[in-house]
Scaffold this motif. Structure first.
Motif, PDB file in Angstrom:
ATOM      1  N   PRO A  30       0.684  -1.218  -0.030  1.00 38.99           N
ATOM      2  CA  PRO A  30       0.043  -0.041  -0.120  1.00 38.99           C
ATOM      3  C   PRO A  30       0.765   1.243  -0.022  1.00 38.99           C
ATOM      4  N   VAL A  31       0.396   2.403  -0.922  1.00 38.54           N
ATOM      5  CA  VAL A  31       1.077   3.566  -0.639  1.00 38.54           C
ATOM      6  C   VAL A  31       1.229   3.940   0.763  1.00 38.54           C
ATOM      7  N   ARG A  32       1.828   4.901   1.192  1.00 38.53           N
ATOM      8  CA  ARG A  32       2.136   5.636   2.287  1.00 38.53           C
ATOM      9  C   ARG A  32       1.826   7.031   2.453  1.00 38.53           C
TER      10      ARG A  32
ATOM     11  N   PRO B 241       8.161  16.435   6.013  1.00 36.97           N
ATOM     12  CA  PRO B 241       8.183  17.906   5.193  1.00 36.97           C
ATOM     13  C   PRO B 241       8.929  17.613   4.032  1.00 36.97           C
ATOM     14  N   GLY B 242       8.529  18.555   3.051  1.00 38.61           N
ATOM     15  CA  GLY B 242       9.137  18.518   1.702  1.00 38.61           C
ATOM     16  C   GLY B 242       9.143  17.385   0.642  1.00 38.61           C
ATOM     17  N   ALA B 243       8.393  16.122   0.958  1.00 39.00           N
ATOM     18  CA  ALA B 243       8.406  15.191   0.367  1.00 39.00           C
ATOM     19  C   ALA B 243       7.935  15.357  -1.146  1.00 39.00           C
ATOM     20  N   GLN B 244       6.760  16.026  -0.955  1.00 37.59           N
ATOM     21  CA  GLN B 244       5.861  16.301  -2.298  1.00 37.59           C
ATOM     22  C   GLN B 244       6.876  17.094  -3.411  1.00 37.59           C
TER      23      GLN B 244
ATOM     24  N   ARG C 290      -3.588   8.861  -3.071  1.00 41.08           N
ATOM     25  CA  ARG C 290      -4.602   9.955  -2.626  1.00 41.08           C
ATOM     26  C   ARG C 290      -3.964  10.908  -1.970  1.00 41.08           C
ATOM     27  N   ASP C 291      -4.773  11.899  -1.457  1.00 45.59           N
ATOM     28  CA  ASP C 291      -4.229  13.161  -0.695  1.00 45.59           C
ATOM     29  C   ASP C 291      -3.279  12.845   0.300  1.00 45.59           C
TER      30      ASP C 291
END
Length: 566
Positions: A348-350, A355-358, A378-379
């Motif tokens: 599953p995605v996590r 901070p800063g990952a996006q 997802r968001d």
């Protein structure tokens, strides 16, 4: 005591000054503390950490959006209280050895291919051979170093005492307590631990677990962000700094903001912060896959090993596998990529909690046409992502210079004119093209090792890799778990810090360390708990912690039972 993932209140400047003053009072008495009292202190830390283990796991699951009672919970049990308790147990054994003989226990001593000392350090007991089956750890020393030069503090204590500021890592919850224990137990220095805002929720539990050290003014725990960290780093009452974080944070502290003034300071070697520093700062961790006759089962096993080093902790590990180095034209290359994609599909995605990952993800993927996103994001989450067939000759490739502290695994293929030459090219690529010096992994088939010259070429590659830990057939992060020295390769400098300087953990208290090497078979049974496909990892994690807490033989049998169900 109920624990939430909310950060405690920022410590005021007045309170920070008072904490430093208390530690300055405690430092001389701590450096003169007798070995029996030091063992008792370490034992109080171990027992205290056992008491807070479950609450720490629950708090981390809340912060990282992991569902309690599921397999996903396992990584918090294993990477936090289990590893912390293992280290404290090993430190206590080392201190008892110092009490008996004046020094720490080690295994046999050998030589690297270029003649430097190799010290066997793991496993040091039947218990650890059972907990980490067929895992062997050794330490390579620098030229001129000696295995006899260990436990230096216990032979030459500093009667004045020192205060160390520990800027705690925010991603892995065992980092702050282990960094503190390193300075307390290896070097006899008192610690001011400033929690990272990302996992500041853990601070009250550390205060509870290490209450005896705090009571005697050997430890203080404070809270705040970059401002508080900088204030303390430059504080006149702080003698040394230990930082786990990014090279950017290190350079801001040492050299100041980017620009002409920083460049002038670096050129003149006039740092703003001129104190001894230990630092662990991240990496683009390479996985060198040597071509070989891998069966389908072996390929699937190694895909879980490599993939687990990506998915663990949502890929927010400084030692996460980040750059797959394969051989062009090898028929196993596509098989491995396909197996890795299957691993990611089943995982599953996590939540992208760090901070800063996006933003890092956007910068590394924008403008690319060929990359694979796996899993429905997802968001607040990021998909597992494969960037494949990167041009190894492209000096402008971002993925070679920017640490992807997010859910990305990249791959590049090198020309393959034979196993020995491939190893040489892969080492050169990792050393010269990739940023970082922390940890690397080599995957190699035992049949390949029997080819003429290959075994020697492997030992030469291990020696030449400029990384502080090298894993053979196992995720290099295992070096973090074993009590072996953990840190960046000593080739770095304060101007080009890479993955940092100095080593932590190091329960054997060795001096002159160059790197740790963790050796492992191509496959083992039972499967390691970092595998995403481990079906009983949460049960295993809880039982591992229970065994460390109680020391009972029955708990060890329960650990084995959970492991084989994986």
């Amino acid at each position: 005591m109920a624990v939430s993932a909310e950060a405690p209140t920022t410590t005021t400047r007045t309170e920070l000054d008072a904490a430093v003053e208390r530690l300055r009072v405690g430092a001389p008495s701590f450096t003169r503390l007798g070995i029996i009292a030091r063992i008792a202190l370490a034992e109080s830390m171990r027992l205290g950490y056992g008491r807070v283990a479950a609450r720490g796991v629950r708090a981390a699951c809340e912060a990282k959006e992991l569902e309690v009672g599921t397999v996903a919970e396992a990584e918090e049990w294993i990477a936090h209280p289990f590893i912390t308790l293992v280290h404290l147990r090993l430190w206590i054994a080392a201190l008892r050895s110092i009490e008996r003989s004046g020094t720490t226990p080690i295994g046999r001593i050998g030589r690297t291919i270029d003649g430097r000392p190799i010290v066997k350090v793991f496993p040091s007991s039947l218990l650890d051979a059972t907990l980490f089956p067929r895992v062997h750890g050794e330490v390579h020393l620098q030229a001129g170093a000696s295995a006899d030069d260990r436990a230096r503090f216990y032979r030459q204590p500093d009667d004045e005492g020192k205060v160390v500021l520990v800027l705690g890592g925010g991603n892995v919850n065992s980092i702050p307590p282990l960094d503190v224990a390193t300075k307390l137990l290896n070097e006899g220095k008192v610690c001011l631990l400033k929690m990272n805002p990302v996992n500041a929720y853990l601070g009250p539990l550390i205060e509870e677990a290490f209450a005896e050290a705090i009571r005697q003014n050997f430890l203080a725990v404070v809270y705040g962000g970059a401002g508080e960290g900088a204030y303390l780093a430059h504080h006149a009452g702080v003698d040394e700094v230990l930082i786990t974080g990014s090279d950017r944070t290190h350079d801001l502290l040492v050299w100041g903001p980017p620009g002409p003034e920083r460049e002038a300071r670096q050129a003149a070697n006039r740092p703003l912060l001129d104190k001894p520093m230990t630092s662990e700062l991240g990496n683009i961790s390479p996985v060198i896959v040597v071509p070989g006759p891998y069966s389908d089962r072996q390929m699937a096993w190694q895909a879980q090993n490599i993939g687990g080093g990506v998915t663990n902790n949502a890929s927010f590990n400084c030692n996460a596998n980040k750059m797959l180095i394969t051989a062009r034209g090898w028929n196993g290359r596509q098989r491995l990529l396909d197996e890795l994609e299957r691993v990611f599909e089943r995982t599953p995605v996590r939540a992208a909690y760090y901070p800063g990952a996006q933003e890092r993800y956007r910068r590394l993927t924008e403008g690319r046409r060929d990359f694979r996103m796996i899993g429905a994001a997802r968001d607040g989450t990021l998909p597992w992502t494969l960037l494949t067939d990167l041009d190894s000759n492209d000096a402008t490739e971002k993925a070679f210079r920017m640490e992807p502290f997010c859910s990305i695994l990249s791959e590049t293929a090198l020309d393959n004119a034979g196993t020995v030459e491939f190893l040489e090219r892969a080492v050169d690529f990792a050393n010269e093209r990739l940023w970082g010096t922390l940890s690397a992994t080599i995957v190699i088939h035992p049949q390949t090792l029997r080819e003429p010259g290959v075994a020697e070429a492997l030992e030469r590659a291990i020696t030449q890799l400029r990384y502080g830990t090298v894993g053979i057939n196992i995720w290099g992060a295992y070096g973090f778990a074993l009590g072996t020295p953990w840190g960046g390769h000593p080739a770095s400098s304060s101007v080009d810090i890479q993955s940092g300087h100095g080593f932590v953990h190091n329960v054997a208290m060795l001096e002159g360390v160059e790197k740790t090497v963790v050796r492992h078979p191509l496959t083992v049974f039972p499967k390691p708990p970092h595998f995403p496909g481990h079906r009983a990892a949460d049960r295993l994690g809880r039982r591992l912690v229970a065994r460390e807490e109680s020391g009972e033989a029955l708990q060890l049998l329960q650990v084995v039972a959970a492991a084989v169900r994986g």
